[in-house]
Write an enzyme that holds these catalytic residues in place. Structure first.
Site, PDB file in Angstrom:
ATOM      1  CB  CYS A  99     -38.607 -23.103  -3.681  1.00 48.69           C
ATOM      2  SG  CYS A  99     -40.157 -22.344  -4.184  1.00 48.69           S
ATOM      3  CB  THR A 100     -37.749 -20.162   0.433  1.00 48.78           C
ATOM      4  OG1 THR A 100     -36.497 -20.845   0.488  1.00 48.78           O
ATOM      5  CG2 THR A 100     -37.975 -19.413   1.735  1.00 48.78           C
TER       6      THR A 100
END
Length: 134
Positions: A99-100
């Protein structure tokens, strides 16, 4: 590591939302790409590289496969949509997620484990930490 661990199918999941996935994503780790003059393969693909990535040489006969996009608009739907529909088929696989910033991956890992998926790993610190390091 025993033979069953080595033979598990690897599944790569992009835990980000559909907008973030469309901007850029990693390709499945079993593929290696060759891009022009770049000798480094970090597995990242953005919209400009999508065509190049799908036409490059791979380690298998199939074309490179992008990370699975759970098709969520917001992360709050990840468990009720993606996990509920896919956890059974992921139980015998090695699941890798990113994910980020890493927080959604930690939460998504817990959601899948709660549904019986045991072999779950994520990119610590997310894409941000990855970019800082590489």
């Amino acid at each position: 590591v025993d033979d069953t661990e080595k033979k598990k199918e690897v599944v790569l999941i992009d835990v980000r939302n559909t907008f973030e996935h469309a901007i850029g994503h990693f390709i499945h780790p079993t593929f290696s790409t060759t891009r022009g003059d770049s000798s480094k393969n970090d597995g990242a693909v953005d919209d400009k590289d999508t065509k190049a990535a799908t036409t490059t040489t791979t380690t298998t006969e199939a074309s490179p496969t992008p990370a699975i996009n759970p098709n969520t608009v917001t992360f709050s739907h990840f468990d009720s949509t993606f996990c509920s529909q896919n956890s059974e088929s992921l139980k015998d696989k090695k699941v890798l997620m990113y994910c980020t910033g890493g927080i959604r991956c930690v939460k998504a890992s817990a959601m899948l484990k709660q549904r019986g998926v045991q072999d779950v790993s994520h990119l610590s610190g997310g894409i941000h930490r990855y970019l800082e390091k590489y």
